[in-house]
Design an enzyme around this catalytic site. Structure first.
Site, short mmCIF file in Angstrom:
data_model
loop_
_atom_site.label_atom_id
_atom_site.label_comp_id
_atom_site.label_asym_id
_atom_site.label_seq_id
_atom_site.Cartn_x
_atom_site.Cartn_y
_atom_site.Cartn_z
N ASP A 1 0.76 38.15 -12.41
CA ASP A 1 -0.25 37.43 -11.64
C ASP A 1 -1.68 37.81 -12.03
OD1 ASP A 1 -0.88 35.57 -9.53
OD2 ASP A 1 -1.50 37.28 -8.33
N LYS B 1 2.43 24.83 -3.77
CA LYS B 1 1.13 24.29 -3.35
C LYS B 1 1.20 22.76 -3.40
CE LYS B 1 -1.31 28.42 -4.87
NZ LYS B 1 -2.28 29.02 -5.81
N LYS C 1 6.04 39.44 -3.10
CA LYS C 1 4.64 39.39 -3.47
C LYS C 1 3.91 40.65 -3.04
CE LYS C 1 2.58 35.36 -3.16
NZ LYS C 1 2.38 35.03 -4.58
N GLU D 1 6.26 40.05 -7.95
CA GLU D 1 4.90 39.85 -8.44
C GLU D 1 4.25 41.18 -8.77
OE1 GLU D 1 1.83 37.12 -6.45
OE2 GLU D 1 1.22 39.12 -5.81
N ARG E 1 0.81 -1.21 0.00
CA ARG E 1 0.00 0.00 0.00
C ARG E 1 0.85 1.26 0.00
NH1 ARG E 1 -3.01 1.91 -2.69
NH2 ARG E 1 -3.97 -0.16 -2.68
#
Length: 283
Positions: free
Chosen positions: A223, A139, A171, A201, A104
């Site tokens: 973005d 992510k 960002k 960004e 598994r």
């Protein structure tokens, strides 16, 4: 097919060992201990139940070896290879109990990674005829980033930064906190070594103009822009920065985004939305 150098087992072993420990607990495989004679031997194979791109064979083999180093393992379809339904990807021979105990965990890793590689290959196919490259993001499943990013490579994609530690990505919240792109870039360049890349960004053309005027960045993250704005952004940059499109990068949009001339397309879906490739273990 591209040949991929394996990751050191030293890096992978803690992940596999933790998964095996979670599955076997303090008692081991109760079913196998109760049903399977200790000295019974068998040949088994990991078999594809559907077509896709193979990934995770190295880590599946490690799962079997950690349970029983005496098992004989032959990889028939290496990481990065294509497979069709019914293909045998790996052959495992030895004690049946050992094979069943590792089954598994080996399939969980291989199915997950092959799903990511398969989805990545589908995204990459949408860039045909352009120079755009598909890249992943942060992510990822907590604790599994290194193997999920390896799966992206097996599917023909590239890796964005691995974490907060290996590159600078300024960002919108960083920019808001210090009052603007110029201030953020100045602080970053003053603090960083010469080997560290800096990406900034932007989501508007006026921000891009400010970035180009300020200088000091290596790449720009465009973005959540529509396709027309992406095309205009690429024209404004005119090769001075690496361009990286991100935000809402669905597979049905990749071809038109690639055609704008961007260098990279960042896709979180590669790792957070990939469907597991159906693999099974047959005796």
């Amino acid at each position: 097919m591209t040949t991929f150098p394996p990751l050191p087992d030293l890096i992978l072993e803690p992940l596999v060992r933790a998964a095996l420990t979670e599955d076997l607990g303090g008692q081991g495989d109760l079913t196998t201990r109760a049903v399977i004679p200790h000295d019974l031997t068998y040949d088994a194979a990991i078999v594809a139940r559907e077509a896709g791109v193979v990934s995770g064979m190295q880590i599946a083999a490690l799962a079997f070896r950690l349970v029983d180093p005496a098992l004989r393992i032959e990889t028939l379809r290496p990481d990065g290879a294509s497979c069709v339904k019914g293909d045998a990807l790996m052959r495992i021979s030895g004690r049946a109990a050992s094979i069943l105990m590792a089954e598994r965990v080996a399939l969980n890793f291989a199915g997950r990674m092959s799903g990511i590689a398969t989805l990545t290959a589908a995204f990459v196919a949408e860039t045909a005829g352009t120079t755009a490259r598909i890249t992943c993001t942060r992510k990822t499943t907590p604790g599994l980033r290194i193997v999920e990013k390896q799966a992206v490579l097996h599917g023909g994609g590239t890796n964005h930064r691995f974490g907060l530690f290996d590159a600078v990505l300024i960002k919108d919240n960083h920019i808001a906190a210090v009052g603007g792109i110029c201030a953020a870039l100045s602080s970053a360049r003053a603090a960083l070594g010469h080997m560290v890349k800096v990406e900034v960004e932007v989501d508007r053309l006026d921000q891009l103009a400010e970035l180009l005027e300020t200088g000091g960045a290596d790449a720009v993250l465009l973005d959540n822009m529509d396709t027309a704005t992406l095309r205009e952004s690429v024209a404004m940059v005119d090769g001075r920065l690496v361009t990286d499109a991100s935000g809402n990068m669905r597979r049905d949009r990749i071809a038109e985004v690639a055609a704008t001339g961007v260098d990279y397309i960042s896709c979180g879906a590669l790792t957070h939305s990939a469907q597991v490739l159906d693999l099974g273990l047959d005796f």
